[in-house]
Design a protein around this motif. Sequence first.
Motif, PDB file in Angstrom:
ATOM      1  N   HIS A 107       0.850  -1.189   0.000  1.00  0.00           N
ATOM      2  CA  HIS A 107       0.000   0.000   0.000  1.00  0.00           C
ATOM      3  C   HIS A 107       0.889   1.242   0.000  1.00  0.00           C
ATOM      4  O   HIS A 107       1.894   1.293   0.690  1.00  0.00           O
ATOM      5  CB  HIS A 107      -0.903  -0.047   1.226  1.00  0.00           C
ATOM      6  N   SER A 128      -3.325  -3.636  -4.307  1.00  0.00           N
ATOM      7  CA  SER A 128      -3.355  -2.988  -3.001  1.00  0.00           C
ATOM      8  C   SER A 128      -4.641  -2.183  -2.855  1.00  0.00           C
ATOM      9  O   SER A 128      -5.528  -2.240  -3.697  1.00  0.00           O
ATOM     10  CB  SER A 128      -2.146  -2.056  -2.841  1.00  0.00           C
ATOM     11  N   ALA A 129      -4.708  -1.390  -1.814  1.00  0.00           N
ATOM     12  CA  ALA A 129      -5.892  -0.558  -1.578  1.00  0.00           C
ATOM     13  C   ALA A 129      -5.706   0.858  -2.106  1.00  0.00           C
ATOM     14  O   ALA A 129      -6.530   1.724  -1.852  1.00  0.00           O
ATOM     15  CB  ALA A 129      -6.190  -0.505  -0.086  1.00  0.00           C
ATOM     16  N   CYS A 131      -6.157   2.385  -4.879  1.00  0.00           N
ATOM     17  CA  CYS A 131      -7.237   2.948  -5.707  1.00  0.00           C
ATOM     18  C   CYS A 131      -8.562   2.239  -5.471  1.00  0.00           C
ATOM     19  O   CYS A 131      -9.427   2.224  -6.335  1.00  0.00           O
ATOM     20  CB  CYS A 131      -6.853   2.883  -7.182  1.00  0.00           C
ATOM     21  N   ARG A 132      -8.709   1.655  -4.325  1.00  0.00           N
ATOM     22  CA  ARG A 132      -9.901   0.859  -4.049  1.00  0.00           C
ATOM     23  C   ARG A 132     -11.162   1.711  -3.904  1.00  0.00           C
ATOM     24  O   ARG A 132     -12.242   1.290  -4.281  1.00  0.00           O
ATOM     25  CB  ARG A 132      -9.665   0.047  -2.779  1.00  0.00           C
ATOM     26  N   TYR A 139     -10.859   7.931   2.265  1.00  0.00           N
ATOM     27  CA  TYR A 139      -9.572   7.349   2.652  1.00  0.00           C
ATOM     28  C   TYR A 139      -9.202   7.599   4.110  1.00  0.00           C
ATOM     29  O   TYR A 139      -8.783   6.663   4.808  1.00  0.00           O
ATOM     30  CB  TYR A 139      -8.461   7.815   1.700  1.00  0.00           C
ATOM     31  N   LEU A 158     -12.954  -0.709  -9.511  1.00  0.00           N
ATOM     32  CA  LEU A 158     -12.847  -1.813  -8.576  1.00  0.00           C
ATOM     33  C   LEU A 158     -13.134  -3.113  -9.312  1.00  0.00           C
ATOM     34  O   LEU A 158     -14.138  -3.235  -9.996  1.00  0.00           O
ATOM     35  CB  LEU A 158     -13.819  -1.616  -7.412  1.00  0.00           C
TER      36      LEU A 158
END
Length: 173
Positions: A107, A128-129, A131-132, A139, A158
Motif C-alpha cells: 500500500h 493494493s488498496a 485505488c480501491r 480514505y 474496482l
Amino acid sequence: MAGARKAPSGLAEAPLQSADVYAVPLYTHALVGKTVKAAVAGANGYAGMTLVHLLARHPAVELAQLTSRSFAGQPYSAVFPLLDLKGNFVSEPELDGIDVAFSCLPHNVGAGKAQAWLAGGARVIDMSADCRLQDAAQYPLWYKQEPPAPALLKKAELGLPALADHARQTPAP
C-alpha cells in the motif's frame, strides 16, 4: 489408469485424476483472444506469488517480467522452484511490449508507479488498496491517511465482479 475417473457427462471426456474430481477443464481459464504479455511487480510477496502461480498456468498469458527488489538478478526459480519459469527478477518493470502490469506492491508504493505505467501504455491492475475507493474523502475514514494518488481514483475501477457495472459501454484506456 488406476484411480482415474471420467468427467461427468457433458463435460470434457479426458480422464481426471483423483485430486481433480472437481476440476472442469473446459472452464478453468477466461477466454482471451490473444496472448497477453504481463509484468508482475512485487512478485515475491504473498499477493504476487499467488498471482504468478495463477498466471503461469493460464494458456493465454505470458509472464514477461517479474520484479522484486530483494531478488533482483536472481532466477525466478529462487522463489518459484515448482514452476517452469525462465528468466531473472528485475528491480523495476520495463514496460516495452507489456500489455498489463500487475502491481502487487505494498500500500502507498504501487500508486506512485502506476501513473508511469499507464503513461507507458500498459493496463494496470493494482492489488493494493491504493485505488480501491473512488471518493478521496473516504480514505482518512478507512485508511487513516489521504489517498496516495488522488488523480487515479476517478480512472480506477474496482475489480470485484459482484460490484462492477456490467452495463459499461466503453473499455478502459
